[in-house]
Every structure is written in structure tokens, then in C-alpha cells.
Design a protein around this motif. Structure first.
Motif, PDB file in Angstrom:
ATOM      1  N   GLU A 208      -1.197  -5.154  -7.759  1.00  0.00           N
ATOM      2  CA  GLU A 208      -1.038  -6.510  -8.284  1.00  0.00           C
ATOM      3  C   GLU A 208       0.301  -6.681  -8.995  1.00  0.00           C
ATOM      4  OE1 GLU A 208      -1.602 -10.445  -9.380  1.00  0.00           O
ATOM      5  OE2 GLU A 208      -2.498  -9.210  -7.795  1.00  0.00           O
ATOM      6  N   ILE A 209       0.722  -5.663  -9.730  1.00  0.00           N
ATOM      7  CA  ILE A 209       2.014  -5.741 -10.424  1.00  0.00           C
ATOM      8  C   ILE A 209       3.151  -5.839  -9.421  1.00  0.00           C
ATOM      9  CG2 ILE A 209       3.634  -4.421 -11.836  1.00  0.00           C
ATOM     10  CD1 ILE A 209       1.076  -3.339 -13.304  1.00  0.00           C
ATOM     11  N   TYR A 210       3.126  -5.026  -8.370  1.00  0.00           N
ATOM     12  CA  TYR A 210       4.142  -5.122  -7.323  1.00  0.00           C
ATOM     13  C   TYR A 210       4.113  -6.498  -6.665  1.00  0.00           C
ATOM     14  CZ  TYR A 210       5.507  -0.148  -7.172  1.00  0.00           C
ATOM     15  OH  TYR A 210       6.017   1.081  -7.460  1.00  0.00           O
ATOM     16  N   ARG A 211       2.917  -7.023  -6.423  1.00  0.00           N
ATOM     17  CA  ARG A 211       2.792  -8.329  -5.784  1.00  0.00           C
ATOM     18  C   ARG A 211       3.413  -9.409  -6.677  1.00  0.00           C
ATOM     19  NH1 ARG A 211      -2.257  -8.304  -4.814  1.00  0.00           N
ATOM     20  NH2 ARG A 211      -2.192  -7.861  -2.585  1.00  0.00           N
ATOM     21  N   ARG A 212       3.153  -9.318  -7.965  1.00  0.00           N
ATOM     22  CA  ARG A 212       3.712 -10.301  -8.888  1.00  0.00           C
ATOM     23  C   ARG A 212       5.232 -10.212  -8.930  1.00  0.00           C
ATOM     24  NH1 ARG A 212       0.017 -11.104 -14.303  1.00  0.00           N
ATOM     25  NH2 ARG A 212      -2.009 -11.286 -13.277  1.00  0.00           N
ATOM     26  N   LEU A 213       5.740  -9.013  -8.812  1.00  0.00           N
ATOM     27  CA  LEU A 213       7.183  -8.838  -8.873  1.00  0.00           C
ATOM     28  C   LEU A 213       7.873  -9.579  -7.727  1.00  0.00           C
ATOM     29  CD1 LEU A 213       9.644  -7.396 -10.138  1.00  0.00           C
ATOM     30  CD2 LEU A 213       9.265  -5.548  -8.500  1.00  0.00           C
ATOM     31  N   ILE A 214       7.351  -9.410  -6.507  1.00  0.00           N
ATOM     32  CA  ILE A 214       8.053 -10.033  -5.375  1.00  0.00           C
ATOM     33  C   ILE A 214       7.716 -11.512  -5.251  1.00  0.00           C
ATOM     34  CG2 ILE A 214       8.334  -7.934  -4.047  1.00  0.00           C
ATOM     35  CD1 ILE A 214       5.883  -8.714  -2.385  1.00  0.00           C
ATOM     36  N   ASN A 215       6.607 -11.938  -5.820  1.00  0.00           N
ATOM     37  CA  ASN A 215       6.240 -13.365  -5.754  1.00  0.00           C
ATOM     38  C   ASN A 215       6.571 -14.104  -7.042  1.00  0.00           C
ATOM     39  OD1 ASN A 215       5.170 -13.239  -3.114  1.00  0.00           O
ATOM     40  ND2 ASN A 215       3.248 -12.398  -3.891  1.00  0.00           N
ATOM     41  N   GLU A 216       7.082 -13.350  -8.034  1.00  0.00           N
ATOM     42  CA  GLU A 216       7.486 -13.923  -9.332  1.00  0.00           C
ATOM     43  C   GLU A 216       6.364 -14.773  -9.938  1.00  0.00           C
ATOM     44  OE1 GLU A 216      11.475 -15.436  -9.806  1.00  0.00           O
ATOM     45  OE2 GLU A 216      11.940 -14.789  -7.781  1.00  0.00           O
ATOM     46  N   VAL A 217       5.126 -14.241  -9.926  1.00  0.00           N
ATOM     47  CA  VAL A 217       3.976 -14.951 -10.496  1.00  0.00           C
ATOM     48  C   VAL A 217       4.098 -14.961 -12.010  1.00  0.00           C
ATOM     49  CG1 VAL A 217       1.486 -14.919 -10.757  1.00  0.00           C
ATOM     50  CG2 VAL A 217       2.516 -14.356  -8.567  1.00  0.00           C
TER      51      VAL A 217
ATOM     52  N   ALA B 101      -4.813   1.795 -19.186  1.00  0.00           N
ATOM     53  CA  ALA B 101      -5.034   2.533 -17.947  1.00  0.00           C
ATOM     54  C   ALA B 101      -4.875   1.615 -16.742  1.00  0.00           C
ATOM     55  CB  ALA B 101      -6.435   3.144 -17.951  1.00  0.00           C
ATOM     56  N   PHE B 102      -4.163   2.089 -15.732  1.00  0.00           N
ATOM     57  CA  PHE B 102      -3.982   1.351 -14.484  1.00  0.00           C
ATOM     58  C   PHE B 102      -4.619   2.128 -13.339  1.00  0.00           C
ATOM     59  CE2 PHE B 102       0.296  -0.772 -15.831  1.00  0.00           C
ATOM     60  CZ  PHE B 102      -0.414  -1.744 -16.539  1.00  0.00           C
ATOM     61  N   ASP B 103      -5.269   1.387 -12.424  1.00  0.00           N
ATOM     62  CA  ASP B 103      -5.710   2.010 -11.184  1.00  0.00           C
ATOM     63  C   ASP B 103      -4.871   1.434 -10.044  1.00  0.00           C
ATOM     64  OD1 ASP B 103      -6.724  -0.525 -10.634  1.00  0.00           O
ATOM     65  OD2 ASP B 103      -8.778   0.022 -11.150  1.00  0.00           O
ATOM     66  N   GLU B 104      -5.203   1.793  -8.821  1.00  0.00           N
ATOM     67  CA  GLU B 104      -4.382   1.371  -7.689  1.00  0.00           C
ATOM     68  C   GLU B 104      -4.347  -0.140  -7.528  1.00  0.00           C
ATOM     69  OE1 GLU B 104      -5.427   3.350  -4.109  1.00  0.00           O
ATOM     70  OE2 GLU B 104      -4.669   5.308  -4.767  1.00  0.00           O
ATOM     71  N   SER B 105      -5.442  -0.799  -7.856  1.00  0.00           N
ATOM     72  CA  SER B 105      -5.468  -2.265  -7.721  1.00  0.00           C
ATOM     73  C   SER B 105      -4.529  -2.912  -8.731  1.00  0.00           C
ATOM     74  CB  SER B 105      -6.893  -2.802  -7.904  1.00  0.00           C
ATOM     75  OG  SER B 105      -7.373  -2.541  -9.219  1.00  0.00           O
ATOM     76  N   ASP B 106      -4.436  -2.340  -9.930  1.00  0.00           N
ATOM     77  CA  ASP B 106      -3.502  -2.856 -10.932  1.00  0.00           C
ATOM     78  C   ASP B 106      -2.056  -2.698 -10.461  1.00  0.00           C
ATOM     79  OD1 ASP B 106      -5.465  -3.500 -12.987  1.00  0.00           O
ATOM     80  OD2 ASP B 106      -5.665  -1.342 -13.286  1.00  0.00           O
ATOM     81  N   ILE B 107      -1.753  -1.519  -9.939  1.00  0.00           N
ATOM     82  CA  ILE B 107      -0.391  -1.243  -9.472  1.00  0.00           C
ATOM     83  C   ILE B 107      -0.008  -2.196  -8.345  1.00  0.00           C
ATOM     84  CG2 ILE B 107       1.109   0.499  -8.423  1.00  0.00           C
ATOM     85  CD1 ILE B 107      -0.720   2.616  -9.718  1.00  0.00           C
TER      86      ILE B 107
ATOM     87  N   ASP C 134       0.834  -1.213   0.000  1.00  0.00           N
ATOM     88  CA  ASP C 134       0.000   0.000   0.000  1.00  0.00           C
ATOM     89  C   ASP C 134       0.864   1.257   0.000  1.00  0.00           C
ATOM     90  OD1 ASP C 134      -2.374  -1.414  -0.068  1.00  0.00           O
ATOM     91  OD2 ASP C 134      -2.551  -1.491   2.123  1.00  0.00           O
ATOM     92  N   GLU C 135       1.956   1.216   0.763  1.00  0.00           N
ATOM     93  CA  GLU C 135       2.874   2.347   0.815  1.00  0.00           C
ATOM     94  C   GLU C 135       3.477   2.616  -0.558  1.00  0.00           C
ATOM     95  OE1 GLU C 135       7.414   3.075   2.437  1.00  0.00           O
ATOM     96  OE2 GLU C 135       6.154   1.567   3.424  1.00  0.00           O
ATOM     97  N   PHE C 136       3.872   1.551  -1.246  1.00  0.00           N
ATOM     98  CA  PHE C 136       4.466   1.691  -2.576  1.00  0.00           C
ATOM     99  C   PHE C 136       3.457   2.266  -3.567  1.00  0.00           C
ATOM    100  CE2 PHE C 136       8.391  -1.276  -2.787  1.00  0.00           C
ATOM    101  CZ  PHE C 136       8.860  -0.748  -1.586  1.00  0.00           C
ATOM    102  N   VAL C 137       2.226   1.801  -3.490  1.00  0.00           N
ATOM    103  CA  VAL C 137       1.186   2.283  -4.414  1.00  0.00           C
ATOM    104  C   VAL C 137       0.992   3.789  -4.261  1.00  0.00           C
ATOM    105  CG1 VAL C 137      -1.273   2.184  -4.972  1.00  0.00           C
ATOM    106  CG2 VAL C 137      -0.009   0.066  -4.565  1.00  0.00           C
ATOM    107  N   LYS C 138       0.983   4.276  -3.032  1.00  0.00           N
ATOM    108  CA  LYS C 138       0.768   5.708  -2.776  1.00  0.00           C
ATOM    109  C   LYS C 138       1.913   6.569  -3.313  1.00  0.00           C
ATOM    110  CE  LYS C 138      -2.070   5.071   1.362  1.00  0.00           C
ATOM    111  NZ  LYS C 138      -2.164   5.260   2.842  1.00  0.00           N
ATOM    112  N   GLU C 139       3.107   5.999  -3.412  1.00  0.00           N
ATOM    113  CA  GLU C 139       4.271   6.757  -3.852  1.00  0.00           C
ATOM    114  C   GLU C 139       4.402   6.826  -5.380  1.00  0.00           C
ATOM    115  OE1 GLU C 139       6.625   8.565  -2.355  1.00  0.00           O
ATOM    116  OE2 GLU C 139       5.584   8.358  -0.442  1.00  0.00           O
ATOM    117  N   VAL C 140       3.568   6.096  -6.109  1.00  0.00           N
ATOM    118  CA  VAL C 140       3.680   6.064  -7.569  1.00  0.00           C
ATOM    119  C   VAL C 140       3.282   7.407  -8.173  1.00  0.00           C
ATOM    120  CG1 VAL C 140       2.713   5.047  -9.686  1.00  0.00           C
ATOM    121  CG2 VAL C 140       3.366   3.578  -7.777  1.00  0.00           C
TER     122      VAL C 140
END
Length: 361
Positions: free
Chosen positions: A352-361, A344-350, A327-333
Motif C-alpha cells: 500500500e505504501i508503494y502504491r501511494r507513492l506512485i499514485n501520490e495518494v 509493525a508492517f506486513d506485506e499488505s502495508d508495504i 509484488d516484486e518490490f515487496v519481495k525485495e524489501v
């Protein structure tokens, strides 16, 4: 000397560093100011510059800070300097852009791009092949350690540029990989941007072609590879100078500041995840298929595979951070950079992308 008439102030390209003396003579330079990293001070070019007794400012952090720029501007004025030289990667060049402006403008208004130009000319000497800062109207830096700022002005484009491939010979392998990936990501994001036109895509295509043509030589530290990647970086800079960057750069600064990865590393792994994510959506097929051909493929999916093959070749690790910080990272975008993204991306997209990055989905 060669003139690049496509830049607003018609930057002059020097053929070699011995021409710097001629530049000083033409501009009656009495006291040059040199903004550089400490590694530049071990080069032949620096030894050449010493005869002109430059005032040296080398307190340049990897992600430049506005406070340091203010300090440098005071030094510039105190020493009665009359010419700016920036030598290094994006940090010294982005710093030099603001330092020059801060010598005769209020710091608070300069932060918002409201300033008067001065007659101080500038020479930029890139020592990495990635940022393209010598071709852009943007200075990127941090305020109070955490808040990223971007200031834009055509006055930031230097009057003179020197490409000396020998300056890249001592680049560590990790930085070599990260910087050229930054150049590639600039071109890809510019190509994707909703602001793109024939001119910007022409620069982006040229940059991508040069990247693939010189990638192996650059990684193996050949003279031709180093020079070729400098030009790839330059044309990538020209591309984003017209369009700006899009989602990968908007999301990458959280990674760079918190995961101990370089900027080019951060943006490249994010571009991979963002591109993969966009291919799952209702993406602009014509644009992405066209982009795939520039990358050497046929369909949109091919370009992702080609890009990922480069990341695999470079053996870059996935950045890691605590998932509780999502959540902190999303607010800093920087939301402004998302407005020109092809999807178009909203906060939920952002998130999810961060989540995929750290979980390598």
C-alpha cells in the motif's frame, strides 16, 4: 587534530588536509591506497595527495558492487599498499570498508561479517553531507547487480576523518538536496527506532538541529552551511550506528535501483508516505509527539507538515514505476529493517505504501 572519544576506535579528526603528511609519518605509510570517485581527482586535496604516489581505484558506481571491491582488493595487494584512504560520498567509503577487509579475508565469509581484522589504518574524507558513513560500522553494497547486502563491523569505523567544506563546493544542486535529506532521514529513523536510547536520540536531535540551522546555507553553497551539514551528517551517522534505520530505508532501495532517483531522494519521499501512513494507524503518540518537538512542532502531525514543506521547497519529483511491479518490490524489501519500525508492517502495508507513492495518494 581532535579525537572523538565516543567512537569505538577513537577516530582522530584532522584540522586540515596538510595534516595527512603527519598521519603518514606516524604510521610509517609507504604506499597509500585511494578509493575515490573521479570528481575528487579535480580537488586541491587530491593534488596534495599526489606527492605520496597513491594507488588509485576510481571504479566506484553510485550503488557499489561487491565485484568491484574484489578487484580493488587485488590491486591493493598487488601494489603492496599499507594505508586506506576513502574520499567521496557513501559509495567510496562503503567500498573502502570492505576492500580493506578483503585484502586478508575470504570473500565468501566476509560477506557474512566473518573475518579477521588487519592492521591497515584508514582515513575517510567525505565529499558529500549525507551518508554519515565515516561514523558507521556498516558497509552497504550490491551483489549480482540486484541483491543488497549490509555487513557490520566496528572495524569499519576509520582511524582518521577529515572534514573539508571546500570539497562540497562543486556538488550539483540535486545531489546537494538529496544528500542532506539522507542525513535528515537517518536521524528521523534513528529517533523512531525501537532500539533508540538516550544516547542515540541525543545524536539524532543534534543532527536535526544542525540540519535546520544550516539548510539554507548549505543549499546556497556557503562555507558555514557546507561545514555545518557535514557535522549534521556525521551525527546522523552516529545515531544510526547505534540503532540502524527503519522502514523508509528498507523500502527505498527498490526506488533507487529502478526509478533513477538518488538514494536520499528515494528515502525522503518514502519517509513522507510512511509517516503519513503510520499517523492513520494506532501510532505511539508519546514518541511521535516528542519527535514533533525536535522537528520544531508540537504534535505528531506538525512534524509531517514540516518535513513535507522541505520536500516542497526542494521541488523533488515523485518517483514513477509500473504498478505491475508492486509484488516484486515487496519481495525485495529487507524485512529485518522493519522489525525496529515504530509500527509493525506486513506485506499488505508495504504494498500500500508503494502504491501511494506512485499514485501520490
Amino acid at each position: 587534530m581532535q579525537i572523538d572519544s565516543s567512537l569505538p576506535n577513537m577516530s582522530v579528526f584532522l584540522d586540515n588536509y596538510y595534516e595527512i603528511e603527519k598521519v603518514f609519518e606516524q604510521n610509517n605509510v609507504q604506499r597509500p591506497f585511494l578509493c575515490c570517485g573521479k570528481s575528487f581527482q579535480k580537488t586541491e586535496v587530491f593534488e596534495y595527495l599526489k606527492q605520496f604516489s597513491p594507488v588509485i581505484f576510481d571504479n566506484i558506481r553510485p550503488n557499489p558492487r561487491f565485484d568491484d571491491m574484489l578487484t580493488a582488493a587485488e590491486l591493493f595487494k598487488a601494489e603492496n599498499c599499507d594505508f586506506m584512504i576513502a574520499a567521496g560520498g557513501g559509495s567510496p567509503m562503503d567500498s573502502a570498508k570492505m576492500i580493506r577487509i578483503l585484502t586478508n579475508n575470504d570473500a565468501e565469509t566476509a560477506l557474512y561479517g566473518k573475518f579477521e581484522n588487519n592492521n591497515i589504518k584508514a582515513l575517510f574524507i567525505p565529499t558529500t553531507a549525507g551518508t554519515g558513513s565515516e561514523a558507521t560500522k556498516t558497509s552497504v553494497f550490491y551483489l549480482n547487480e540486484v541483491h543488497k547486502y549490509s555487513v557490520h563491523s566496528l572495524e569499519f569505523i576509520p582511524d582518521y576523518v577529515l572534514f573539508d567544506e571546500s570539497l562540497l563546493e562543486t556538488l550539483p544542486l540535486y545531489q546537494r538536496k538529496a544528500t542532506c535529506l539522507d542525513a535528515l532521514c537517518h536521524s528521523i529513523e534513528s529517533y523512531w527506532s525501537s532500539k533508540a536510547n538516550d544516547e542515540s536520540r541525543g545524536y539524532a536531535e543534534k543532527s536535526i538541529k544542525l540540519f535546520f540551522e544550516h539548510k539554507d546555507g548549505y543549499i546556497n553553497n556557503t562555507k558555514e552551511g557546507n561545514l555545518g551539514m557535514l557535522w549534521a551528517s556525521f551525527y546522523g551517522g552516529k545515531a544510526i550506528n547505534l540503532t540502524g534505520t527503519v522502514a523508509p530505508h528498507a523500502l527505498c532501495y527498490n526506488i533507487t535501483m529502478n526509478c533513477k532517483t538518488s538514494h536520499g531522494h528515494s528515502v525522503a519521499v518514502l519517509l513522507s508516505k510512511i509517516y503519513e501512513y503510520m499517523l492513520e494507524k494506532d501510532y505511539p503518540h508519546e514518541l511521535f509527539d516528542s519527535f514533533a518537538k525536535v522537528m520544531g512542532g508540537e504534535k505528531a502531525e506538525d512534524a509531517l507538515e514540516i518535513f513535507n514543506s522541505i520536500l516542497d521547497e526542494f521541488e523533488l519529483e515523485q518517483p514513477k514505476f509500473d504498478e505491475s511491479r508492486l509484488d516484486e518490490f515487496v519481495k525485495e524489501v529487507n524485512v529485518a529493517k522493519l522489525s525496529t519500525n515504530p509500527i509493525a508492517f506486513d506485506e499488505s502495508d508495504i504494498k500500500e505504501i508503494y502504491r501511494r507513492l506512485i499514485n501520490e495518494v
